[in-house]
Design an enzyme around this catalytic site. Structure first.
Site, mmCIF file in Angstrom:
data_model
loop_
_atom_site.group_PDB
_atom_site.id
_atom_site.type_symbol
_atom_site.label_atom_id
_atom_site.label_comp_id
_atom_site.label_asym_id
_atom_site.label_seq_id
_atom_site.Cartn_x
_atom_site.Cartn_y
_atom_site.Cartn_z
ATOM 1 N N ASP A 1 -1.770 1.168 1.207
ATOM 2 C CA ASP A 1 -0.606 1.113 0.332
ATOM 3 C C ASP A 1 0.307 0.018 0.887
ATOM 4 O O ASP A 1 0.140 -0.405 2.044
ATOM 5 C CB ASP A 1 0.092 2.489 0.373
ATOM 6 C CG ASP A 1 1.458 2.464 -0.246
ATOM 7 O OD1 ASP A 1 1.556 2.079 -1.418
ATOM 8 O OD2 ASP A 1 2.436 2.811 0.454
ATOM 9 N N ASP B 1 4.310 -0.626 -0.110
ATOM 10 C CA ASP B 1 5.711 -0.260 0.129
ATOM 11 C C ASP B 1 5.810 1.023 0.948
ATOM 12 O O ASP B 1 5.315 2.074 0.529
ATOM 13 C CB ASP B 1 6.451 -0.106 -1.205
ATOM 14 C CG ASP B 1 6.560 -1.428 -1.940
ATOM 15 O OD1 ASP B 1 7.055 -2.383 -1.312
ATOM 16 O OD2 ASP B 1 6.136 -1.523 -3.092
#
Ligand code: XBP
Ligand code: MG
Length: 235
Positions: A11, A13
């Site tokens: 991922d 953020d």
């Protein structure tokens, strides 16, 4: 021993980097410049992070949270978001963000072992490219085999689509991968795609429910990683 880990899927953020304070600052400045009387503080933004994607977040705020008269149509939301993206990227390019502890080491070790690296994020390709260029010495395409971003799917996290797109493009089974996440909606997305998931919460997600995670860590530091992964990275 045969290397059991085929791919690591990150991922962006909150996972590669603590980006959300910069996103929040960019939203607020974009609102101010457009003369919209909104200010998202930390507490409110924490709630809004349950909606993935910036445009969706603005729309949700207007529809559900704000008590103001609804004035923005989709074209306005697109323009505000475009400005927010410009501001965010200009700050990333100035070098305001750094990688979370442990991430660089995992990436470097995986590269040496020829483990596939990929990205699964609700944010845009533009945002990912600036962050990677600013934080790593290599170009995003050289470092990551496939970059799955919000523009490529109609359903962002917590749906599995972004992760499923990665699996298809790297030709891997879920059980051959590890996903790295920082939030509950990210975890729900990776687990919906049946990928073993390592969570280390970011500042906005410290008290989230991570009961579906395979591993919950205080940080991504090498010493904290699960033994299977450490073996794959070092053997
Ligand atoms: C988290 C997000 C992103 C950013 C904003 O993405 O929800 O939407 O907050 O990005 P991740 P945009 O899956 O990497 O945790 O404004 O570019 O949509
Ligand atoms: Mg995240």
């Amino acid at each position: 021993m045969e290397n059991p880990t085929k791919a690591l899927i990150f991922d962006v953020d909150g996972t590669l980097s603590e980006t959300e304070e910069l996103h929040r600052k960019a939203f607020n400045l974009a609102f101010k410049e457009k003369k919209i009387d909104w200010h998202w503080d930390f507490k409110l933004y924490k709630k809004l992070l349950n909606i993935s994607g910036g445009k969706e977040r603005i729309d949700y705020f207007q529809e559900i949270i704000s008590t103001d008269k609804k004035v923005l149509v989709q074209k306005d939301i697109d323009k505000i978001h475009q400005r927010k993206t410009f501001l965010y990227n200009s700050w990333v390019k100035e070098g305001l963000l750094k990688l979370r502890p442990g991430i660089r080491k995992i990436v470097n070790m995986a590269k040496k072992k020829e483990i596939i690296l990929a990205i699964s994020t609700s944010t845009s390709f533009e945002n990912v490219v600036s962050l990677i260029k600013s934080c790593f010495d290599e170009s995003p395409e050289k470092l990551f085999h496939f970059i799955s971003t919000g523009e490529l799917v109609s359903r962002k996290k917590p749906y599995p689509d972004l992760y499923e797109l990665v699996l298809k493009n790297i030709s891997a089974k879920p059980s051959e991968c590890f996903a790295f996440e920082d939030s509950r909606i990210g975890l729900l997305s990776s687990k919906a795609a049946q990928i073993p998931t390592i969570v280390s919460p970011s500042i906005y997600n410290l008290n989230d429910d991570f009961s579906e995670a395979d591993f919950v860590l205080g940080s991504f530091n090498y010493n904290c990683l699960p033994l299977d992964l450490k073996n794959s990275l070092s053997s």
